[in-house]
Design a protein around this motif. Sequence first.
Motif, PDB file in Angstrom:
ATOM      1  N   GLU A   1      79.362  41.630  75.448  1.00 38.32           N
ATOM      2  CA  GLU A   1      80.289  42.762  75.475  1.00 38.32           C
ATOM      3  C   GLU A   1      79.654  44.021  76.068  1.00 38.32           C
ATOM      4  OE1 GLU A   1      82.332  39.809  73.636  1.00 38.32           O
ATOM      5  OE2 GLU A   1      80.315  40.488  73.120  1.00 38.32           O
ATOM      6  N   THR A   2      78.376  44.247  75.778  1.00 34.22           N
ATOM      7  CA  THR A   2      77.673  45.423  76.300  1.00 34.22           C
ATOM      8  C   THR A   2      76.643  45.056  77.369  1.00 34.22           C
ATOM      9  OG1 THR A   2      76.009  45.258  74.549  1.00 34.22           O
ATOM     10  CG2 THR A   2      77.956  46.606  74.102  1.00 34.22           C
ATOM     11  N   ASN A   3      76.511  43.747  77.647  1.00 32.89           N
ATOM     12  CA  ASN A   3      75.539  43.222  78.598  1.00 32.89           C
ATOM     13  C   ASN A   3      74.106  43.581  78.200  1.00 32.89           C
ATOM     14  OD1 ASN A   3      75.027  41.614  80.869  1.00 32.89           O
ATOM     15  ND2 ASN A   3      74.778  43.412  82.182  1.00 32.89           N
ATOM     16  N   GLU A   4      73.880  43.743  76.902  1.00 31.09           N
ATOM     17  CA  GLU A   4      72.526  43.986  76.407  1.00 31.09           C
ATOM     18  C   GLU A   4      71.761  42.666  76.367  1.00 31.09           C
ATOM     19  OE1 GLU A   4      72.216  47.002  73.020  1.00 31.09           O
ATOM     20  OE2 GLU A   4      74.311  46.374  72.894  1.00 31.09           O
ATOM     21  N   LYS A   5      70.512  42.720  76.840  1.00 28.15           N
ATOM     22  CA  LYS A   5      69.651  41.544  76.827  1.00 28.15           C
ATOM     23  C   LYS A   5      68.357  41.878  76.087  1.00 28.15           C
ATOM     24  CE  LYS A   5      71.499  39.604  81.110  1.00 28.15           C
ATOM     25  NZ  LYS A   5      71.202  39.101  82.481  1.00 28.15           N
ATOM     26  N   PHE A   6      67.906  40.915  75.279  1.00 26.94           N
ATOM     27  CA  PHE A   6      66.723  41.123  74.465  1.00 26.94           C
ATOM     28  C   PHE A   6      65.760  39.957  74.682  1.00 26.94           C
ATOM     29  CE2 PHE A   6      70.642  42.361  72.364  1.00 26.94           C
ATOM     30  CZ  PHE A   6      70.467  43.738  72.213  1.00 26.94           C
ATOM     31  N   THR A   7      64.495  40.275  74.858  1.00 31.80           N
ATOM     32  CA  THR A   7      63.470  39.243  75.017  1.00 31.80           C
ATOM     33  C   THR A   7      62.301  39.553  74.089  1.00 31.80           C
ATOM     34  OG1 THR A   7      62.381  40.419  76.835  1.00 31.80           O
ATOM     35  CG2 THR A   7      64.093  38.819  77.421  1.00 31.80           C
ATOM     36  N   LYS A   8      61.634  38.497  73.674  1.00 35.15           N
ATOM     37  CA  LYS A   8      60.452  38.646  72.821  1.00 35.15           C
ATOM     38  C   LYS A   8      59.572  37.420  73.004  1.00 35.15           C
ATOM     39  CE  LYS A   8      61.265  40.579  68.897  1.00 35.15           C
ATOM     40  NZ  LYS A   8      60.618  41.904  69.070  1.00 35.15           N
ATOM     41  N   SER A   9      58.266  37.640  73.039  1.00 35.19           N
ATOM     42  CA  SER A   9      57.323  36.537  73.207  1.00 35.19           C
ATOM     43  C   SER A   9      56.065  36.838  72.398  1.00 35.19           C
ATOM     44  CB  SER A   9      56.975  36.355  74.683  1.00 35.19           C
ATOM     45  OG  SER A   9      56.048  35.298  74.851  1.00 35.19           O
ATOM     46  N   TYR A  10      55.644  35.863  71.581  1.00 34.25           N
ATOM     47  CA  TYR A  10      54.439  36.068  70.790  1.00 34.25           C
ATOM     48  C   TYR A  10      53.831  34.715  70.428  1.00 34.25           C
ATOM     49  CZ  TYR A  10      57.899  35.286  67.079  1.00 34.25           C
ATOM     50  OH  TYR A  10      58.916  34.775  66.310  1.00 34.25           O
ATOM     51  N   GLY A  11      52.496  34.714  70.322  1.00 34.46           N
ATOM     52  CA  GLY A  11      51.764  33.534  69.883  1.00 34.46           C
ATOM     53  C   GLY A  11      50.935  33.861  68.659  1.00 34.46           C
ATOM     54  N   LYS A  12      50.928  32.963  67.670  1.00 36.48           N
ATOM     55  CA  LYS A  12      50.246  33.222  66.415  1.00 36.48           C
ATOM     56  C   LYS A  12      49.465  31.988  65.958  1.00 36.48           C
ATOM     57  CE  LYS A  12      51.977  37.381  65.926  1.00 36.48           C
ATOM     58  NZ  LYS A  12      51.117  38.589  65.975  1.00 36.48           N
ATOM     59  N   TRP A  13      48.329  32.266  65.267  1.00 35.19           N
ATOM     60  CA  TRP A  13      47.515  31.220  64.665  1.00 35.19           C
ATOM     61  C   TRP A  13      47.818  31.135  63.176  1.00 35.19           C
ATOM     62  CZ3 TRP A  13      44.622  28.001  67.592  1.00 35.19           C
ATOM     63  CH2 TRP A  13      44.295  28.416  68.882  1.00 35.19           C
ATOM     64  N   PHE A  14      47.816  29.907  62.650  1.00 34.82           N
ATOM     65  CA  PHE A  14      48.128  29.693  61.236  1.00 34.82           C
ATOM     66  C   PHE A  14      47.082  28.760  60.618  1.00 34.82           C
ATOM     67  CE2 PHE A  14      52.043  30.566  63.495  1.00 34.82           C
ATOM     68  CZ  PHE A  14      52.588  31.602  62.741  1.00 34.82           C
ATOM     69  N   PRO A  15      46.085  29.339  59.914  1.00 38.62           N
ATOM     70  CA  PRO A  15      45.051  28.512  59.274  1.00 38.62           C
ATOM     71  C   PRO A  15      45.522  27.980  57.924  1.00 38.62           C
ATOM     72  CG  PRO A  15      44.572  30.830  58.940  1.00 38.62           C
ATOM     73  CD  PRO A  15      45.820  30.773  59.792  1.00 38.62           C
ATOM     74  N   SER A  16      44.884  26.922  57.474  1.00 38.20           N
ATOM     75  CA  SER A  16      45.149  26.369  56.137  1.00 38.20           C
ATOM     76  C   SER A  16      43.873  25.714  55.627  1.00 38.20           C
ATOM     77  CB  SER A  16      46.300  25.357  56.159  1.00 38.20           C
ATOM     78  OG  SER A  16      45.996  24.261  57.001  1.00 38.20           O
ATOM     79  N   ALA A  17      43.705  25.720  54.295  1.00 37.82           N
ATOM     80  CA  ALA A  17      42.515  25.125  53.686  1.00 37.82           C
ATOM     81  C   ALA A  17      42.860  24.599  52.304  1.00 37.82           C
ATOM     82  CB  ALA A  17      41.394  26.154  53.584  1.00 37.82           C
ATOM     83  N   TYR A  18      42.288  23.426  51.970  1.00 36.20           N
ATOM     84  CA  TYR A  18      42.550  22.774  50.681  1.00 36.20           C
ATOM     85  C   TYR A  18      41.240  22.217  50.151  1.00 36.20           C
ATOM     86  CZ  TYR A  18      47.173  22.872  52.783  1.00 36.20           C
ATOM     87  OH  TYR A  18      48.329  23.285  53.403  1.00 36.20           O
TER      88      TYR A  18
END
Length: 666
Positions: free
Chosen positions: A510-527
């Motif tokens: 309707e308003t021709n608004e465009k949105f972009t986003k880009s991200y990379g993330k690390w996710f550690p785990s330990a048991y």
Amino acid sequence: MSSKKLLLSILFLSIITSLQAQNTLKGRVVDKENKPIDFAEVHLIKETDEQLAQQSFTDETGVFILNNITSDTYQFTIQYLGKYVYSSKLIIDKNIDLQTITIESNISLDEIVVKAEKKLIERKADRLVFNTVNSIASQGMDAVEALSNTPLIKVQNDKISIVGKSNVTIMINDKILHLQGDALTNYLKTLRSDDIEKIEVITNPPSKYEASGNGGIINIVLKKNKRLGLYGNIGTSYAYNNHNVGSANTNLNYQTDKWNFMLKVNGSKGQYSSNSKTTFENVQLLSKSFNNPLGSYNYGGINLTTNYQISEKRLIGITYDYSKSKGYIDRKNSSEYYSKPSYAMDSIINSISEQKDYNTYHTANLFYDYKLDTLGNKISVGVNYFSNLNGENNNLNDYNNQNYLSNAIQYVNNLDYQVWSGTADVAYKLSWANIEFGSKYSNYNNQSKMLSYKQLNDEWVYDTTRSNHFNYKEDNIAGYLSLNKKVNDKLNVKVGLRFEQTNVNAHLFETNEKFTKSYGKWFPSAYVSYDLNNNNTFNFNYSRRIQRPYLGILNPFRYYSNNFTYQSGNPELNPSFTDYFEFNYSLYNSLSIGVSYYHVSNSFSEYMTYENNIFATTYYNMLNADNYGLDVSYSDKITGWWQTNTGSNTYYAASYYNQSISNQIP
């Protein structure tokens, strides 16, 4: 880290793994008169986890050969005519020839019955295992009822969750069920507890699984079907909780040596209601809103699953699920407005809406499993598809103080949500540790339309100012690596690391608004799991999780509930993150005490404003939270016919605003 580098890293790990040394063990078994013993059973058991690594039989000359053995410490045994006749410890790091092994030949044929029963509850490094097959209280019921008997799982009004968590992912044999709400509940009711081997409760998922959400995972492991031929069952249920709810299901199975075919059909019909109250107050006015919806629904679904055992090591299968539901909601809302400081009532708006909706789900999964050997090393690949077609018609009428119609609006909503994904996983046992690695690609495509009409002179006129067309696309590329090492008989350690790259594109037409986003993330785990002795076990685990904003709170369109109240999303929202810590103590595998803490940062929350006689609600990354939990449960067999499942849990949450962000909110 680019997706290309990630895939090259995974390929490199695959090559390194394939280069691990493989050894050979051979020998000859004879009696005391040096005569060969044929068809003696040879076992090679891995000492670290007491799992059968390889099995073979002697030939007519008494010779046996075991190939492709990874370097490790093993228990080597020989069984003949139902009795163990030889045992020794072997450290295998090269090819070994045991030469001639002499055993006694005067072995009687007395019948030997060996029965080993698993414990009811097992604590592993990253999960709690409830062996349903050994649970007296979980027999002769459906899967939903069996889940209610499982420690750490809460089932209320057929809604399934892990205690202390808001949502949960359900898996069947490590395959995610892309079903929600009634579709999920009705599918689980087609599963019988008699067909369930165990239920795994993963409160803090390791790196193999998606980092999204903090609801945990419930993995239902089914028994291997050894029953040949055609068989099935039919079931019905009825419940009353101020309203009537009924359901029916049928399950048909056909099994051959190679093929396995399962057909499930289910349906339900019921009603529900709720009450809610919202209060808003500032220096100018006080507002109170009361909402009392009454709803009804009809649901039906069908599931088809077929597997084909190509060979002893290769299995291919496909699952397809189709479900459809229709609902009706009669919603009555009353809003009262008071002026300050006198608190004199200014007006009352009574809103009555009639909403009709439908949901159509399609889910398909194609998988291929290849066992590399008898040690549990395998490769698994899969392709998944999920779609949800959602439609809604909503007639909204507002009445003023004199009970005259002041406003009439009609909404027509359509949602087309599709997900494609592909996975590749490798599990491999090295001489020094067990390794898992893999990758996943997911594509989300969500198209939503809302058409609005207002009534003028008894005619419905299209309202462009309140109509909306919003497209949202998200690509997610992930890779993970996990190592599990049993340091000694008491200590077991598992560590993992996952990387996820997310790319988002959104378009408001309707308003021709465009949105972009880009991200990379690390996710550690330990048991870490420590067995002090056979009766006392300690577990500690940590993982980092992500909560991505969903379509409903990203869409900037204004959705009006009446002429003076609207809600809109915020496409600039960022994901929030959770650091989760958990400590558990288990006594005799019956009494379990768990303490948990998790910190949520940058969470999105509603923010309401009042301006120009309009209440506006939107979302911002403005909330942090600290959450503390204590769980105590006791599950055990008192006698052969009496089992107890008892527990309690307490949780405390302290939420506070991130001041540096909230100060920027207009």
